[in-house]
Every structure is written in C-alpha cells, then in structure tokens.
Write an enzyme that holds these catalytic residues in place. Structure first.
Site, PDB file in Angstrom:
ATOM      1  N   HIS A 172       1.102  -0.174  -6.638  1.00  0.00           N
ATOM      2  CA  HIS A 172       2.751  -0.845  -6.711  1.00  0.00           C
ATOM      3  C   HIS A 172       2.418  -2.320  -5.715  1.00  0.00           C
ATOM      4  CE1 HIS A 172       3.738   3.595  -6.822  1.00  0.00           C
ATOM      5  NE2 HIS A 172       4.122   3.140  -7.890  1.00  0.00           N
ATOM      6  N   ARG A 217       0.851  10.758  -7.499  1.00  0.00           N
ATOM      7  CA  ARG A 217       0.499  12.097  -7.681  1.00  0.00           C
ATOM      8  C   ARG A 217      -0.888  12.459  -6.545  1.00  0.00           C
ATOM      9  NH1 ARG A 217       3.638  14.306 -11.513  1.00  0.00           N
ATOM     10  NH2 ARG A 217       4.629  12.706 -13.058  1.00  0.00           N
TER      11      ARG A 217
HETATM   12  P1  AMP Z   1       5.127   4.800 -10.988  1.00  0.00           P
HETATM   13  O1  AMP Z   1       5.825   4.562  -9.618  1.00  0.00           O
HETATM   14  O2  AMP Z   1       3.974   5.731 -11.053  1.00  0.00           O
HETATM   15  O3  AMP Z   1       5.959   5.103 -12.263  1.00  0.00           O
HETATM   16  O4  AMP Z   1       4.551   3.323 -11.343  1.00  0.00           O
HETATM   17  C1  AMP Z   1       5.376   2.314 -11.243  1.00  0.00           C
HETATM   18  C2  AMP Z   1       4.289   1.034 -11.985  1.00  0.00           C
HETATM   19  O5  AMP Z   1       3.207   1.002 -11.134  1.00  0.00           O
HETATM   20  C3  AMP Z   1       3.913   1.299 -13.292  1.00  0.00           C
HETATM   21  O6  AMP Z   1       4.170   0.241 -14.215  1.00  0.00           O
HETATM   22  C4  AMP Z   1       2.749   1.747 -13.168  1.00  0.00           C
HETATM   23  O7  AMP Z   1       1.664   1.732 -14.306  1.00  0.00           O
HETATM   24  C5  AMP Z   1       2.139   1.031 -11.983  1.00  0.00           C
HETATM   25  N1  AMP Z   1       1.007   1.546 -11.321  1.00  0.00           N
HETATM   26  C6  AMP Z   1       0.890   2.889 -10.900  1.00  0.00           C
HETATM   27  N2  AMP Z   1      -0.384   3.121 -10.458  1.00  0.00           N
HETATM   28  C7  AMP Z   1      -0.888   2.046 -10.655  1.00  0.00           C
HETATM   29  C8  AMP Z   1      -2.238   1.503 -10.327  1.00  0.00           C
HETATM   30  N3  AMP Z   1      -3.277   2.502  -9.583  1.00  0.00           N
HETATM   31  N4  AMP Z   1      -2.784   0.284 -10.546  1.00  0.00           N
HETATM   32  C9  AMP Z   1      -1.865  -0.438 -11.210  1.00  0.00           C
HETATM   33  N5  AMP Z   1      -0.784  -0.246 -11.563  1.00  0.00           N
HETATM   34  C10 AMP Z   1      -0.188   0.874 -11.124  1.00  0.00           C
END
Ligand code: AMP
Length: 282
Positions: free
Chosen positions: A35, A189
């Site tokens: 993030h 997660r």
């Molecule tokens: P989430 O909070 O899991 O819904 O993720 C929010 C944003 O962060 C989404 O666009 C995800 O694809 C991105 N994201 C989550 N984990 C990663 C990672 N390891 N590398 C790059 N982007 C990420």
C-alpha cells in the site's frame, strides 16, 4: 496536516480544499509496504493524495455475512499514523452505513464475464462488489489518477475496463507487486499466517518464479507440473493456476510479450493470490 474524513460530507469538504491534481489510492486498510508504494507513487505524480480505508462488505461472500469479512484485519489508528507519515492529504474511512445508507445498493456496476473467471469463479459476486465500490469512490473523490496494485491482476484489468467502458475521467496507474524478503507478496491477509503457514506459502512465489524463468529461457512452461507442485505441497490447497492475457483475462496458449501466470492457493485457512509476468527471452 492529514484530514480524517469519516463521512461523505467530511470527505466532500476536505476534497473541496485540495489544490491541483488528486491521486486516489483505494484500500481495505491493514496497510503494509505494498500500500505504501501505491501512496508514494500517487504523491510523486499528484499535488494531493486521498487514501480510502474501507472493508467493503459487497465484495465478500454473502455480502459480508462471513468470517472472512468479520476477521479481516482492521487497525485504523495504525493506518492513519502510517498515512500521516507518508504526507497523505485526506484519509477517507467511512462506516458501512455511510457508504451504503439504507442497506445494500439497488444499482450496481457489473463486472461481466471478466469478473466470473479465476478469482470470480471461487468468489461469486466479488468483482461486482469491487466495481461498485470503486465507482462510488471515483464519484466521491473525483481523482485525476487512481492507483491499483498488479498483485490483484484481475481487479486491475476489470477496473481498467470499467474506466474505458463507462468513460470515467480517471487515469488508472498500475503499481508492481511488493514482496517480503522471503518472496511472499505483501498482503493484509498475511497477518493470519502462522510462521509455519508462511513457510508453506512460499511454494506459490517459487512455482511462479520458476515459470517466469522458463519463459525467459524459452523452455516450455509445463503448467501441469507447476499445478502438481502446488497441489501436492504440504499444507497447501490449490485453487487455480493459469496463464492469461492480462487485459482480457482469457487463457493464452503462447506466451506473448505480456502473458501473466496467475495463481491462488489456500494455506492454513488463508487465501493467497500472486502472479508473475512471463516475458520470453527476458
Ligand atoms: P487491499 O487493501 O488489499 O484491497 O489493496 C489495496 C490496493 O493495494 C490494491 O490496489 C492492491 O492491488 C494493492 N496491493 C495490495 N498488496 C500489494 C502488493 N503486495 N504490491 C502491490 N500492490 C498491492
């Protein structure tokens, strides 16, 4: 100063004061390095940055009536401190009632066939929840650019398609996957993984990296062998492993310039996804 907006009204008034271009980073919180990379890129490319922190029930099984939603990690204080540190202008962390007053929306943005494959096959309705909430966030924040991680390759492709199909005046900016030192893609997660489960989960980046090396060397991929490795790995349950076109999400026979190997597994009750780009001769 970073403004915390808990309601749509607070967000609207905070947005009205922002100067110049606006970059939006939608998240579900429990923030990590992945993030942070999205936020840094948004700060580089825009005058102002808005980050949303909202665990969206619409994109969970049974519209949030499930343990996955209830147990999803939440820590707004830690998230706000991190975002303040990164110089974010506005953190939008609405309650569910604020986002969906009067209950579930009647009118949704549907993700169509792109949302039914891969992740969508295991999580029916998931991507309709994603497109609906992202459309709302675009409406609410009116960003010039919005940042999405390549880790969620299917989500990225569907959002790009939504922006094109519905003419949202937003530039979607993809951000490469951020991994831990052991190679596991960062994910909120991962907090659920025991040390043993994390060790077992490493088979996922290993198998994908091997496919990437084979593609680069021009060696046939052996997808069946890769699936077998994931299926037979200790503590791991394979959901899917496929080689796809990253824009259409359809399976590809030939590894062209931009094919993606995408996979999902379950380890110790936690669902993990990952992907690598396959580039021949890289
Ligand atoms: P989430 O909070 O899991 O819904 O993720 C929010 C944003 O962060 C989404 O666009 C995800 O694809 C991105 N994201 C989550 N984990 C990663 C990672 N390891 N590398 C790059 N982007 C990420």
């Amino acid at each position: 100063m970073t403004v915390l907006a808990r309601s749509v009204a607070q967000l609207r008034s905070a947005i009205a004061d922002l100067p110049g271009s606006v970059g939006l980073v939608p998240t579900m919180g429990a923030l990590h390095e992945g993030h942070a990379r999205l936020v840094s890129l948004a700060a580089q490319e825009n005058t102002s940055v808005v980050v949303s922190v909202f665990v969206n029930p619409l994109q969970f099984t049974d519209l949030g009536d499930c343990d996955d939603f209830r147990n999803y990690p939440r820590d707004l204080d830690a998230d706000f401190a991190l975002l303040e540190n990164l110089g974010v202008d506005v953190v939008f962390a609405p309650t569910t009632d604020e986002m969906y007053p009067g209950g579930l929306p009647q009118v949704w943005v549907r993700s169509g066939e792109m949302g039914e494959r891969l992740e969508g096959a295991s999580r029916p309705g998931h991507f309709d929840g994603v497109t609906t909430v992202v459309a709302k966030l675009f409406q609410l924040t009116q960003p010039d650019r919005a940042y999405f991680g390549e880790k969620d390759a299917q989500q990225l492709a569907i959002i790009q398609r939504m922006v094109a199909d519905l003419n949202f005046p937003v530039a979607v900016r993809p951000v490469p996957i951020i991994r831990g030192e052991d190679g596991l893609a960062e994910s909120s997660r991962n907090q659920h993984l025991s040390a043993e489960a994390r060790e077992q989960a490493l088979v996922l980046p290993h198998v994908l990296a091997e496919l990437q090396e084979r593609a680069a060397a021009g060696v046939p991929l052996d997808i069946k062998g890769a699936r077998r490795m994931l299926r037979t790995a200790e503590g791991v349950e394979l959901d899917h492993l496929e080689v796809i076109d990253p824009a259409t999400l359809l399976p590809v026979e030939e590894v062209g310039e931009g094919a993606l190997a995408v996979a999902a597994i379950h380890v110790g009750g936690t669902r993990l996804i990952d992907n690598v780009r396959l580039v021949p001769g890289a």
